[in-house]
Design an enzyme around this catalytic site. Structure first.
Site, PDB file in Angstrom:
ATOM      1  N   GLU A 145       4.440   5.196  44.795  1.00  0.00           N
ATOM      2  CA  GLU A 145       4.281   5.280  43.258  1.00  0.00           C
ATOM      3  C   GLU A 145       4.630   6.898  42.837  1.00  0.00           C
ATOM      4  OE1 GLU A 145       0.526   3.788  41.775  1.00  0.00           O
ATOM      5  OE2 GLU A 145       0.559   2.043  43.292  1.00  0.00           O
ATOM      6  N   GLU A 185      -4.187   2.852  48.093  1.00  0.00           N
ATOM      7  CA  GLU A 185      -5.382   3.859  47.489  1.00  0.00           C
ATOM      8  C   GLU A 185      -6.857   3.500  47.702  1.00  0.00           C
ATOM      9  OE1 GLU A 185      -4.607   5.751  43.653  1.00  0.00           O
ATOM     10  OE2 GLU A 185      -2.436   5.749  43.816  1.00  0.00           O
TER      11      GLU A 185
HETATM   12  C1  BGC Z   1      -2.538   2.973  41.258  1.00  0.00           C
HETATM   13  C2  BGC Z   1      -1.828   2.054  40.187  1.00  0.00           C
HETATM   14  C3  BGC Z   1      -2.054   2.543  38.806  1.00  0.00           C
HETATM   15  C4  BGC Z   1      -1.520   4.004  38.770  1.00  0.00           C
HETATM   16  C5  BGC Z   1      -1.684   4.841  37.533  1.00  0.00           C
HETATM   17  C6  BGC Z   1      -2.159   4.508  40.771  1.00  0.00           C
HETATM   18  O1  BGC Z   1      -3.162   5.207  41.323  1.00  0.00           O
HETATM   19  O2  BGC Z   1      -2.201   2.614  42.351  1.00  0.00           O
HETATM   20  O3  BGC Z   1      -2.402   0.883  40.161  1.00  0.00           O
HETATM   21  O4  BGC Z   1      -1.601   1.959  37.811  1.00  0.00           O
HETATM   22  O5  BGC Z   1      -2.181   4.754  39.686  1.00  0.00           O
HETATM   23  O6  BGC Z   1      -3.067   5.092  37.198  1.00  0.00           O
END
Ligand code: BGC
Length: 450
Positions: free
Chosen positions: A355, A168
């Site tokens: 993610e 990101e």
């Molecule tokens: C990030 C993580 C973060 C997650 C939740 C993502 O944008 O890569 O590091 O913990 O969001 O906020």
């Protein structure tokens, strides 16, 4: 039956993710240098409750135990990030062998359990020494990043299956250099746009360096593709949503996959856009093997009279879904929109959902067990959407939960808890939550049941 059971293709990659600063701790051990998050979190008022990642989950010392938990879960792959300052304390120059050894041991421990390593080179924690020379606003950062990337490729390139250059980069450019909420805490349109370009260029140069080494793994980048929709169909709101999407997503997606910056946002920003060498563009667009997509939420955008983008966004929740503990609206179909976009407009290259997850309410019972049904519901619906997207031709090859375990959630500290494994405050004892047991089943059966 089809509607209720979403079977996944053979070979689908099931994973979970973390990031170095959020889990490792050991912030100044074994020769590690200071990074921007160490520096920032050690100053007052930056992080909720004055917390920091000095100890975090102590993963640096508990790595073996954590890999055993991954093995119990049945993960096919583990996504982690490397702390640049642990390996190169000053960012460039002398390599810290002890730091490098840690990642070497981690990769070997994963492979021993049949878990494919998925390593991100930069998940926001870059060396403070380089930040003091301008950080990502300085073009030299692109070469410093390649020096670091090559150290990692040489050491782990024979064993790491998936590499991502950045996680990101939007967050680094915008939170780090535009609104100053994250380190290095700068607030300048010019620096944010320079940082954007340098992050993209560093990515492209690192991809080229990887190709030059003829390593056997795959390389890509992780971008967040949130869903921005106009609040109404008025022209002003439609354009406001377009500006929001282009600044947040297309400033990265388009140069990397299409070799050009999005025209509308460049016109909008006008003479604030720095002059950039045109021959950077083919480097930025060096072909990648996969795109990592992070997805969390949908936002509704309306025209506003304030701010650079004159856009205002509100979290949006699909009917009956409500909001996460973070206030993010839950909208599983927003993820489908991102995956369809990659299929239809960006060449349908291989995608990993790198993610996806939620900070659900997480009160443990007397035994420390967390019955996190809200998290299971969130994960189940999003995974089902991934299955639907695969059936409709999206080239999705893997899915990683954020996060393997509760960890340091940046400026929000330890209060939002994203893990499927609980990390008990104080003792740091690991206790799988109900969602971990549930995910273990999903992986074992390669399907999700609604
Ligand atoms: C990030 C993580 C973060 C997650 C939740 C993502 O944008 O890569 O590091 O913990 O969001 O906020």
């Amino acid at each position: 039956m089809e509607e209720f059971v979403k079977q996944f293709p053979a070979g689908f990659v099931w994973g979970a993710a973390t990031a170095s600063y959020q889990v490792e701790g050991a912030w100044n051990e074994d020769g590690k240098g200071e990074n921007v998050w160490d520096h920032f979190s050690h100053q007052p008022y930056h992080i909720a409750n004055g917390e920091n990642g000095d100890v975090a989950c102590d993963h640096y010392h508990r790595m073996k135990e954590d890999v055993e938990l991954m093995s119990w879960l049945g993960l096919n792959s583990y996504r982690f990030s490397i702390s640049w300052a642990r390996v190169l304390p000053q960012g460039v120059g002398k390599v810290n062998e002890k730091g490098l050894d840690f990642y070497d041991r981690l990769v070997d421990a994963l492979l021993d359990q049949g878990i494919a390593p998925n390593a991100t080179l930069h998940h926001w924690d870059f060396p403070q020494a380089l930040s003091e020379q301008g950080g990502w606003a300085n073009r030299d950062m692109t070469d410093w990043f390649v020096e670091y990337a090559e150290v990692m490729f040489r050491r782990l390139g024979d064993r790491v299956s998936y590499w991502a250059t950045h996680n990101e980069p939007k967050v680094v450019a915008m939170a780090g250099y535009l609104d100053g909420a994250f380190p290095p805490g700068r607030a300048s349109v010019n620096e944010a746009l320079l940082a954007t370009h340098h992050l993209n260029l560093a990515h492209g140069k690192a991809v080229q360096a990887y190709r030059a080494g003829a390593y056997s793994g795959k390389i890509g980048i992780v971008l967040d593709i949130q869903n921005f929709e106009p609040a109404t169909d008025s022209e002003a709101d439609v354009l406001a949503a377009q500006r929001m999407s282009e600044l947040n997503t297309n400033l990265f997606l388009d140069p990397i996959l299409l070799g050009k910056y999005p025209a509308y946002i460049l016109d909008w920003l006008g003479d604030q856009v720095p002059q950039l060498p045109q021959d950077d563009m083919p480097v930025i667009a060096a072909p990648i093997d996969f795109l990592g997509m992070n997805y969390y939420f949908t936002a509704k955008v309306e025209h506003s009279t304030n701010g650079l983008l004159k856009s205002h966004s509100e979290n949006f929740s699909a009917d009956g879904w409500g909001f996460t503990k973070f206030g993010w609206g839950i909208d599983p179909q927003g993820m489908a929109k991102g995956l369809h976009l990659l299929r239809d407009k960006y060449g349908n290259l291989p995608v990993m959902v790198t993610e996806n997850g939620t900070p659900a309410q997480d009160a443990p019972d007397a035994d420390g067990f967390v019955n996190d049904m809200a998290r299971i519901r969130y994960l189940r619906e999003h995974i089902a959407v991934v299955g639907d997207c695969i059936r409709s031709g999206c080239n999705v090859q893997g899915y990683y939960i954020w996060s393997l375990m509760d960890n340091f959630e940046w400026t929000s500290g330890y209060t939002p808890r994203f893990g499927i494994i609980r990390v008990e405050p104080g003792t740091l004892k690991r206790v799988p939550k109900r969602s971990a047991h549930w995910y273990r089943n999903v992986i074992a059966e390669n399907k999700v049941c609604l």
